[in-house]
Scaffold this active site. Sequence first.
Site, short mmCIF file in Angstrom:
data_model
loop_
_atom_site.label_atom_id
_atom_site.label_comp_id
_atom_site.label_asym_id
_atom_site.label_seq_id
_atom_site.Cartn_x
_atom_site.Cartn_y
_atom_site.Cartn_z
N GLU A 141 -17.85 24.45 34.76
CA GLU A 141 -18.45 25.36 35.74
C GLU A 141 -17.83 24.96 37.07
OE1 GLU A 141 -19.61 26.87 38.52
OE2 GLU A 141 -21.54 25.81 38.54
N GLU A 165 -12.98 26.47 44.28
CA GLU A 165 -13.34 25.07 44.06
C GLU A 165 -12.27 24.32 43.28
OE1 GLU A 165 -17.23 24.75 42.37
OE2 GLU A 165 -18.23 25.62 44.13
#
Length: 646
Positions: free
Chosen positions: A101, A110
């Site tokens: 994730e 990210e």
Amino acid sequence: MNVKYYQGIRAAVKRVKERGQPAIVLDIGTGTGLLSMMAVSAGADFCYAIEVFKPMADAAVKIVEKNGFSEKIKIINKHSTEVVVGPGGDMQCYANILVTELFDTELIGEGALPSYEHAHKNLVEENCEAVPHRATVYAQLVESRRMWSWNKLFPIHIQTDNAEKIIVAPSEMENCPGAPSVYDIQLNQMPWGDFTVLSNVLTMFSVDFSKQVNSSPTYHTVQLEPLVSGRAQVVLSWWDIDMDPDGKIKCSMAPYWVHSDPKNIQWRDHWMQCVYFLPNEEPVVQGESLYLTAHRDDYCVWYNLHKTRIARSKSNFHEERPVCECQAHLLWNRPRFGELNDPDRREHYTQALKKVLKADSVCLCISDGSLLPILAHCVGAEQVFTVENSAVSHRLMRKIFKANHLEDKISIIEKRPELLTSADLGGRKISILLGEPFFTTSLLPWHNLYFWYARTAVTEHLANNITVLPQAASLHMVVVEFKDLWRIRSPCGSCEGFDVHIMDDMIKHSLDFREAREAEPHPLWEYSSRCLSEPQRVLAFDFCKPVPQQPLSAKGSITLQRPGRSHGVVLWMEYQLTAEISISTGLIQTPEAQGECSWNPHYKQAVYFLNSTLEAKTQDSPQTVTYALEFNPKVGDISMEFRLII
């Protein structure tokens, strides 16, 4: 989302087992270990859980141990690129299921792509199972004056007694492509009337996480035909993920107007939707083909619109990457652009200035990157000084003043207020002290009380009959029920086949779950809410006087007037420009009969979350919220405590 992940993991484990292989899972960015525990619960034989942040990794070790998974889950406190596979290494063998994730609203912000690229080369078997299996990015071209106002400074019309004056942005700012950073917001709160759709939804690109991923810069071009004529300004973007190869377990971030079931959209705060600004607005004609290009590097996405398909070359790729050259996008964030472009707000300040300014007024403005000095000059001040703390704001304001031939009319002082000298002011005493107040370092509403401290620091330079605008400020509060925002402080729920106690224990051990003792900043226009009480003023700050030495405090209670669940208390500032004119940074109108709230979109309000498990109020059992607040002048902050009394 937890349900989708668990379904995807369970299906991946089943596929591996059906091939007669042990299910070895690699969980990159495990956090509290939730996905790893899901994997073991789904039948995985072993799981390597990587977490680079040591406090989180330590919490994951405790959570995994408490829930009885320590024999099948190994927490590795490293960056995934530092992990070694083999005898004596961090992993004894390569994994055949990759679970992550690593996504944000932009999907890749990210560092998902470099992490996947390294994992496929060094940590997992070829053609491994991946959960999620793939992601697809979508885009839609729109025209929106409201959203465009978050990116460009519009011409400013100032009506004086004699004529209308128009303040324009420097050409450098007009032509600046802006910054490549995405503006992620809850598009589901954007009214349909605030934008015009110019294209169908376009599938821009996909990433298959089960195969080798390439993080090198690239771009993807899609042809489109405008649905209507207009001005292309903004690209709205979102993504969906398939948890399985067949796309049967899907999770979509699509906004309401293209969602398959608009009335039952799953609320999320971590994954929202993206607003990208084109380098310049472009006229488009219905039916005339255009080409929309999504560029990306390993962390960032940006868009360009062309009339012809661009040639694929790395030189073009780098030439088209937007970089802010005007410095406005470095100093002003998106809400600040919107605030400066707000004509109603500007009219309030203009009218207030007309009430206090005289022909011989000497003005000093203390705010970051403020246009108040221009308003003061146009309304008729004899002399205007403005203090800019940073070199960036100094240069930007000088460009704006020069573009409007005001560089000789407004003096910029690049100093902190407490360092101001009489020489900086030409020996003049200040008759009007101005502030919005706005400072780039402020997080919570009352942090802009820095203006009060600046006012105190320049006391020796103020005339005896000083006028301060705003003359005062006040802190207001209201008790609210949130439609969804309360979920960010709520324990996780259960999902089929996965014990709820695991997730409850995770919350308790990793986050030390308890009622908050501090307020958090949130842009509440993006989150539906209802006022359960009437707004109430709780603290007042008199800018006509210096900051007091003693704390300012307030205690009392507020009765809830409407039924609902008391999720939290919202606090905001209101500024009294003159006796008749005020500006609110919170509620911008009286709540409607059912309590629906309208929040100022240019600010973040402060939210103090109450215990979300409290019973709903009924007419037979009225509730009150007691409060105790104290402004500490030594640190410039407000301590607070709220309790719900049934």
